[in-house]
Write a protein that holds these residues in place. Structure first.
Motif, short mmCIF file in Angstrom:
data_model
loop_
_atom_site.label_atom_id
_atom_site.label_comp_id
_atom_site.label_asym_id
_atom_site.label_seq_id
_atom_site.Cartn_x
_atom_site.Cartn_y
_atom_site.Cartn_z
N TYR A 18 -9.20 5.85 3.85
CA TYR A 18 -8.91 5.85 2.42
C TYR A 18 -9.30 7.17 1.78
N SER A 19 -10.53 7.63 2.07
CA SER A 19 -10.95 8.85 1.38
C SER A 19 -10.11 10.04 1.83
N ILE A 34 0.85 -1.20 0.00
CA ILE A 34 0.00 0.00 0.00
C ILE A 34 0.88 1.25 0.00
N ALA A 35 2.03 1.17 0.68
CA ALA A 35 2.95 2.31 0.67
C ALA A 35 3.50 2.59 -0.72
N GLU A 36 3.60 1.54 -1.54
CA GLU A 36 4.01 1.71 -2.93
C GLU A 36 2.96 2.50 -3.69
N HIS A 37 1.72 2.31 -3.28
CA HIS A 37 0.59 2.95 -3.95
C HIS A 37 0.43 4.38 -3.44
N ASN A 38 0.43 4.53 -2.13
CA ASN A 38 0.17 5.83 -1.51
C ASN A 38 0.75 5.79 -0.09
N GLN A 39 1.84 6.49 0.08
CA GLN A 39 2.55 6.43 1.36
C GLN A 39 1.68 6.95 2.51
N GLU A 40 0.96 8.01 2.24
CA GLU A 40 0.13 8.58 3.31
C GLU A 40 -0.96 7.60 3.74
N LEU A 41 -1.51 6.89 2.77
CA LEU A 41 -2.55 5.90 3.10
C LEU A 41 -1.99 4.81 4.02
#
Lengths: 302, 415
Positions: free
Chosen positions: B341-342, A50-57
């Motif tokens: 997520y959002s 998921i960090a690869e996708h979006n670090q903040e997420l």
């Protein structure tokens, strides 16, 4: 009465493809007198993906898990090297910048949660670290009822409890990359030195480059066999997937006749505490654990 | 002065003998380096020992070596530190020699000298390691916002020593892997706001079966790098840009795997492995995308493993293999995960630990070193999604929301 009480994050795989891990952990905790409060509302650590996708997420998802643990007033324990690595990485970012932390906590406010940096010395540790640093090997030794005498065990750490050193507490605990050997010795077994003990199992690229992935797994298993190991032990269920579940495929890719049992850390501990292989779900493994069982029963000479 | 024993892996091809180990004892100030020890051996004991070095100050990158199995620079490793490392090998306690070997993943030319051409330089050239700007160069210099270059300074710190290549565990299994040094160099140009070929560079490295998706995320290069480049972090940046910002649907299933994983957690909170296998390999079978040939091969390849899993009860029951049969989080927990997520998908913050430091000065062992200090300001990048065109570099064109940066020099009145 238990003096060690921990918020427990079992991770996804221990309740999915390796249910024997979750079950064995419960038996071990009970026998050792470690009280575990399971974080059933917590979410996946993201495993670095998921960090690869979006670090903040990824950071927010793990901040949520940390906040859930902190709300119990207890330190947190995981049983997965990958959870440890992904969570430590997010925690490092969360701890590095108060503005960022506030922004992340904003997303958790609705649920009444907040991640607080270094709250009462709060920590998140893998079972391996908890056993050595908090429970204590002397105490563990006292609980051993069936020493794993003559069992030659190859340690397999999983990358994320040993690297990167600057992130995962090596300044404070410089011997974390030797703990598996210490635990094996404490349980009465013999640690086997082989090349792959601190290498990568290859799991993270199994869906992207199957050949690289299985070549890694197969090579380490073969090295351990060549060094005389009766089995491997790992604190990481994802390593277990590649070393055990994929072992027949790894044998094909490396052209080696493998067949080496791979135990989860709680299974190895539980065997020394007197539990039977069947109670520990060892029959669910792909690579047969029969050899280990007969070695323990003294049926197979060294 | 204390004595140290160096156990050196020797190889002298002209003797037609295979490699062998040789021990040397040196007298050395504990503050001096392993390289100093090796040079003392060469100067006063055995003139045939071959070592490559130049600056002795961790700048030239010539003396990449494995010391006690750890890839590093011989000049940057204190001999007393190396002795401590040797003494803590599992099984023994004290009195061990310091083990010095040539770098891994490379052919050995002689003793500690490796051939870096085929395993390093060729791969660095493969990523087009020079700037490809659009149009004619400006009359004077290129003008870019200072903060847009901060993020690439980490990869610019590379001295091409090859320690990360030597340590790379993926390259051990796949010698064709482009590797940590070359991919860190690739990010140096992908992240450069002056470059016009961002998407083309990303496409090239995402589609290569030995490119960005061949990294196993093991952190070995991060620990090996003597300059704090953290090559793996640069590879993860390349993946984020390729997949999230440029929607590059690679043949290696890298993006599909990542999207499938991320979506499953949004829906279920924890990982449903069966669903992940199905979706990362074969979204196309049930969805609107055509499955790639790699996906079909992957799905077929995973079948024996799955069938074996059912047989032993590993997958609990057939039910566990049916994607979607997976427990949900209790109560309203899943709604809260969706809110996370959002909150995060509205925009994307990236915290570059290389350029940030906690403003509260609490010395913590877990904290990363702060190489540039607080003078640089915050390390947050606001990453807005780039939907089309390869000329704009994601994130780099946006000002960081937290950094307090000097205004750009006025083109006319700046001097």
């Amino acid at each position: 009465m238990s003096d060690l009480k921990l918020a427990y994050w079992p991770g996804c795989v221990s309740r999915g493809f390796t249910p024997e891990l979750h079950g064995s952990m419960a038996l071990v905790a009970d026998r050792l007198g470690i009280e575990l409060l399971e974080l059933d509302r917590a979410n996946c650590c993201g495993a670095g993906v998921i960090a690869e996708h979006n670090q903040e997420l990824a950071d927010t998802l793990n901040a949520r898990t940390f906040a859930l643990a902190q709300s119990t007033g207890l330190a947190m324990m995981n049983i997965c090297s990958t959870c440890q690595g992904a969570q430590s990485e997010c925690q490092q970012r969360l701890d590095a910048d108060s503005a960022y932390r506030a922004h992340i906590n904003d997303a958790l406010a609705d649920e009444g949660l907040e991640y607080t940096k270094a709250k009462d010395g709060w920590t998140n540790k893998n079972l391996l670290w908890v056993l050595v640093e908090d429970y204590g090997l002397d105490r563990l030794k006292e609980k051993v009822t069936r020493p794993l005498t003559e069992l030659r065990v190859g340690p397999f750490y999983g990358c994320y409890v040993i690297r990167p050193k600057h992130r995962i507490g090596y300044e404070e605990h410089p011997d974390r990359d030797l703990y598996l050997e210490s635990v094996i010795e404490t349980l009465g077994g013999q640690p086997v030195e082989y090349d792959g003990a601190r290498k990568c199992c290859g799991f993270p690229v199994i869906t992207m480059n199957r050949d690289t992935s299985l070549r890694q797994a197969g090579t380490h298993i073969a090295d351990a066999l060549d060094a005389g190991a009766d089995c491997l032990v790992t604190p990481c269920p994802l390593c277990h997937l590649n070393l055990d579940m994929q072992q027949p495929e790894a044998a094909k890719v490396t052209g080696r006749d493998l067949g080496l049992a791979v135990l989860h850390l709680p299974q190895l501990v539980a065997l020394a505490l007197g539990f039977e292989p069947k109670e520990l779900g060892m029959g669910k493994h792909i690579a047969s654990t029969e050899w280990v069982e007969s070695r323990l029963a003294g049926g197979v000479p060294a | 002065m204390p004595e140290y024993t160096l156990k050196v892996r020797r190889y002298q091809p002209e003797t037609r003998e295979g490699p062998y180990w040789q021990e040397f004892t040196v007298d050395l100030d504990p503050d001096l380096s392993v390289l100093d020890g090796l040079l003392q051996v060469r100067d006063s004991q055995d003139g045939t020992l071959v070592v490559r070095c130049s600056c002795k100050a961790a700048i030239c990158g010539s003396c990449g070596t494995k010391i006690n199995g750890q890839s590093t620079l011989a000049c940057k490793t204190q001999i007393s530190e190396a002795q401590d490392g040797a003494n803590r090998r599992p099984g023994d306690h004290g009195g061990n020699p310091i083990v010095v070997e040539p770098m891994g993943n490379m052919p050995v030319v002689k003793d500690l000298v490796t051939d870096m051409e085929s395993t390093h330089w060729e791969k660095v050239r493969r990523v087009t390691p020079w700037l490809l700007p659009e149009g004619d160069p400006p009359e004077r210099e290129y003008v870019v916002p200072p903060e847009s270059m901060i993020d690439v300074t980490q990869s610019m710190a590379c001295i091409q020593c090859g320690a990360c290549v030597s340590a790379c565990l993926s390259m051990e299994a796949d010698p064709e892997f482009v590797g940590p040094a070359a991919l860190a160099k690739a990010y140096r140009f992908v992240g450069d706001p002056r470059d016009s070929q961002t998407k083309e560079r990303l496409y090239d490295l995402a589609q290569d079966p030995h490119g960005i998706y061949d990294c196993t995320h093991c952190f070995s290069c991060v620990d090996a790098c003597p300059k704090g480049v953290a090559p793996m972090d640069q590879i993860m940046r390349l993946r984020r840009l390729a997949s999230h910002d440029h929607d590059i649907d690679d043949v290696n299933n890298g993006r599909r795997h990542e999207l499938a994983f991320t979506k499953i957690i949004e829906r279920k909170g924890t990982l449903d492995e069966s669903l992940l296998l199905q979706e990362s390999y074969a979204q196309g079978v049930v969805g609107k995308l055509m499955p790639t040939s790699g996906a079909i091969k992957g799905l077929i390849g995973s079948l024996p493993t799955a069938i074996r899993g059912i047989r032993t009860g590993k997958m609990r029951s057939l039910g566990k293999l049916i994607p979607g049969v997976h427990p949900k989080l209790p109560g309203d927990a899943q709604q809260h995960v969706k809110r996370v997520y959002s909150h995060s998908e509205e925009h994307r913050e990236e915290l570059n630990l290389y350029i940030t430091g906690e403003e509260e000065v609490v010395p913590e062992p877990d904290e990363a070193p702060d190489p540039l200090g607080s003078a640089v300001g915050g390390g947050r990048q606001h990453m807005d999604k780039v939907t089309e065109g390869g000329s704009e570099t994601a994130g780099q064109s946006e000002a960081t929301p937290v950094a307090d940066i000097e205004p750009e020099p006025d083109e006319e009145g700046g001097r």
